[in-house]
Motif scaffolding. Structure first.
Motif, PDB file in Angstrom:
ATOM      1  N   VAL A 118       0.817  -1.208   0.000  1.00  0.00           N
ATOM      2  CA  VAL A 118       0.000   0.000   0.000  1.00  0.00           C
ATOM      3  C   VAL A 118       0.856   1.265   0.000  1.00  0.00           C
ATOM      4  O   VAL A 118       0.412   2.327  -0.439  1.00  0.00           O
ATOM      5  CB  VAL A 118      -0.966  -0.004   1.217  1.00  0.00           C
ATOM      6  N   ILE A 150      -4.160  -5.929  -0.330  1.00  0.00           N
ATOM      7  CA  ILE A 150      -3.521  -4.615  -0.231  1.00  0.00           C
ATOM      8  C   ILE A 150      -2.839  -4.599   1.129  1.00  0.00           C
ATOM      9  O   ILE A 150      -3.489  -4.445   2.166  1.00  0.00           O
ATOM     10  CB  ILE A 150      -4.555  -3.499  -0.414  1.00  0.00           C
ATOM     11  N   HIS A 151      -1.534  -4.805   1.086  1.00  0.00           N
ATOM     12  CA  HIS A 151      -0.783  -5.232   2.268  1.00  0.00           C
ATOM     13  C   HIS A 151      -0.036  -4.071   2.941  1.00  0.00           C
ATOM     14  O   HIS A 151       0.112  -3.001   2.372  1.00  0.00           O
ATOM     15  CB  HIS A 151       0.192  -6.326   1.841  1.00  0.00           C
ATOM     16  N   MET A 153      -1.017  -2.514   5.641  1.00  0.00           N
ATOM     17  CA  MET A 153      -1.952  -1.461   6.017  1.00  0.00           C
ATOM     18  C   MET A 153      -1.625  -0.859   7.382  1.00  0.00           C
ATOM     19  O   MET A 153      -2.101   0.236   7.712  1.00  0.00           O
ATOM     20  CB  MET A 153      -3.385  -2.013   6.019  1.00  0.00           C
ATOM     21  N   ARG A 161      -7.089   4.510   6.803  1.00  0.00           N
ATOM     22  CA  ARG A 161      -6.980   3.178   6.191  1.00  0.00           C
ATOM     23  C   ARG A 161      -8.156   2.849   5.279  1.00  0.00           C
ATOM     24  O   ARG A 161      -7.970   2.303   4.193  1.00  0.00           O
ATOM     25  CB  ARG A 161      -6.845   2.112   7.292  1.00  0.00           C
ATOM     26  N   GLU A 162      -9.352   3.140   5.708  1.00  0.00           N
ATOM     27  CA  GLU A 162     -10.525   2.803   4.904  1.00  0.00           C
ATOM     28  C   GLU A 162     -10.489   3.512   3.558  1.00  0.00           C
ATOM     29  O   GLU A 162     -10.732   2.911   2.505  1.00  0.00           O
ATOM     30  CB  GLU A 162     -11.800   3.155   5.665  1.00  0.00           C
ATOM     31  N   PHE A 165      -7.587   2.092   1.351  1.00  0.00           N
ATOM     32  CA  PHE A 165      -7.951   0.786   0.787  1.00  0.00           C
ATOM     33  C   PHE A 165      -8.953   0.955  -0.359  1.00  0.00           C
ATOM     34  O   PHE A 165      -8.798   0.350  -1.429  1.00  0.00           O
ATOM     35  CB  PHE A 165      -8.535  -0.124   1.865  1.00  0.00           C
ATOM     36  N   ARG A 168      -7.237   2.268  -3.541  1.00  0.00           N
ATOM     37  CA  ARG A 168      -6.409   1.279  -4.213  1.00  0.00           C
ATOM     38  C   ARG A 168      -7.271   0.167  -4.813  1.00  0.00           C
ATOM     39  O   ARG A 168      -6.988  -0.310  -5.921  1.00  0.00           O
ATOM     40  CB  ARG A 168      -5.390   0.692  -3.228  1.00  0.00           C
ATOM     41  N   GLU A 169      -8.302  -0.244  -4.131  1.00  0.00           N
ATOM     42  CA  GLU A 169      -9.200  -1.273  -4.662  1.00  0.00           C
ATOM     43  C   GLU A 169      -9.839  -0.806  -5.957  1.00  0.00           C
ATOM     44  O   GLU A 169      -9.927  -1.558  -6.935  1.00  0.00           O
ATOM     45  CB  GLU A 169     -10.278  -1.603  -3.630  1.00  0.00           C
ATOM     46  N   CYS A 184     -10.806  -8.033  -3.150  1.00  0.00           N
ATOM     47  CA  CYS A 184      -9.700  -7.337  -2.488  1.00  0.00           C
ATOM     48  C   CYS A 184      -9.878  -7.350  -0.968  1.00  0.00           C
ATOM     49  O   CYS A 184     -11.001  -7.275  -0.461  1.00  0.00           O
ATOM     50  CB  CYS A 184      -9.614  -5.891  -2.968  1.00  0.00           C
ATOM     51  N   PRO A 186      -7.829  -5.706   2.727  1.00  0.00           N
ATOM     52  CA  PRO A 186      -6.709  -5.041   3.397  1.00  0.00           C
ATOM     53  C   PRO A 186      -6.014  -6.063   4.297  1.00  0.00           C
ATOM     54  O   PRO A 186      -6.667  -6.966   4.834  1.00  0.00           O
ATOM     55  CB  PRO A 186      -7.394  -3.951   4.226  1.00  0.00           C
ATOM     56  N   THR A 193      -6.124  -9.051  10.282  1.00  0.00           N
ATOM     57  CA  THR A 193      -6.558  -8.906   8.885  1.00  0.00           C
ATOM     58  C   THR A 193      -5.922  -9.957   7.983  1.00  0.00           C
ATOM     59  O   THR A 193      -6.529 -10.363   6.988  1.00  0.00           O
ATOM     60  CB  THR A 193      -6.227  -7.500   8.354  1.00  0.00           C
TER      61      THR A 193
END
Length: 334
Positions: A118, A150-151, A153, A161-162, A165, A168-169, A184, A186, A193
């Motif tokens: 990420v 999506i690593h 995080m 974060r939300e 994510f 990127r998604e 996808c 996180p 997670t």
């Protein structure tokens, strides 16, 4: 065992129980090819080592980068073999996969796990590589499922974060064909997670989970329990669960948190106290939770909020159900 090359088979390769079911029919082994891909340094080998080779998160710092392709076979639930292809993420390796090894790498793939960092400074390049991989997969294994993690995080501020994510998604889904089946998640090696993502990944590979959950539901009623959860006994990934009052519990990530906590406790028992984990019971004024080794390949958690139910009765039910589920779990692959 050399540094940087985790033995994924350790503690996972077992002889399938109940090899013969329904008369003299021999239970066949199911083989699933799983690709693990992503740019170098994205965290692929670290997560693989935590889930399948009993590494603690802090121990992954000693792992070296993957060179070319590392192959490993993991036996899951007795007769389900996951053939993991951990593919190095350097640009030269990607070029080789796509030009010289295209058919070998992308043929007969059941599932692709693709890992994005990420915090990567080269987002456009990462997406370009992913698009090329997705196209090769669609060409050679059009029915394959794709999971994107999506690593890292944990490196993003909690309040951001939300949004990070979701952004990127959206960019990942936009760069691929709408016909591809892409999910996808996180993820981070430092919290639950990672277990949530991999539980969903493995769940998609286990055949006929509905049968297993139906029987788990009957067991839940017999125990007068609020919830029952079935875990694979080495990875502690969630295989199936049942709750009497759906939606009654507010924390939808509780199973993954439990996976993380119990596995850390199990590893601590083994590494610090030289003891083998067999089970535990947690009891307070609101509930009693039992966590026991169950079948050859699973553990079970039973939770009840009824104080009048004696713990010994729950333990007797767990023992009585073991032979039934020992026979049932191999049948989920038929």
């Amino acid at each position: 065992e050399k540094e940087g090359s985790p033995s994924l088979g350790r503690g996972l390769v077992r002889e399938p129980c109940c090899a013969k079911e329904r008369g003299s029919g021999v239970l066949s082994t199911m083989k699933k090819k799983v690709l693990l891909m992503g740019k170098s340094g994205s965290g692929k080998t670290s997560m693989r080592s935590i889930i399948f080779a009993d590494y603690l998160a802090r121990e992954t710092t000693r792992l070296s980068p993957t060179i070319d392709v590392e192959y490993s076979s993991v036996q899951f639930l007795g007769n389900l073999h996951l053939h993991l292809w951990d593919c190095g993420g350097q640009d030269d390796f990607y070029k080789n996969y796509l030009e010289n090894m295209r058919d070998k790498i992308f043929r007969s793939v059941e599932l692709l796990v693709y890992v994005f960092d990420v915090e990567s400074p080269t987002v456009d390049h990462d997406l370009h590589q992913f698009r090329a991989i997705a196209q090769a997969l669609d060409q050679h294994s059009p029915d394959a499922t794709v999971f994107v993690l999506i690593h890292k995080m944990d490196l993003v501020a909690p309040e951001s974060r939300e949004a990070a994510f979701a952004e990127r998604e959206r960019s990942i889904l936009d760069c691929c064909s709408a016909t591809m089946n892409i999910t996808c998640f996180p993820s981070s090696i430092w919290d639950e997670t990672l277990y949530r993502a991999w539980s969903q990944i493995v769940y998609s590979l286990v055949p006929n989970t509905k049968l297993l959950e139906d029987h788990l539901g009957e067991f839940c009623k017999m125990c007068a329990a609020d919830e029952t959860v079935l875990f694979e006994s080495t990875t502690f990934l969630v295989i199936a669960h049942c709750e009497e009052n759906k939606g009654a519990h507010g924390d939808v990530h509780r199973f993954e948190k439990i996976s993380n906590i119990i596995k850390q406790f199990k590893l601590s028992c083994r590494k610090c106290a030289q003891a083998q984990f067999e089970g535990m019971t947690v009891r307070n004024s609101k509930f009693t939770a039992f966590f026991n080794l169950f079948t050859t390949n699973t553990c079970v958690m039973v939770i009840t909020s009824r104080p009048e139910i004696e713990p010994a009765a729950i333990q007797l039910n767990i023992e009585a159900a073991k032979p039934h589920f020992e026979r049932l779990i191999p049948q989920t692959a038929l």
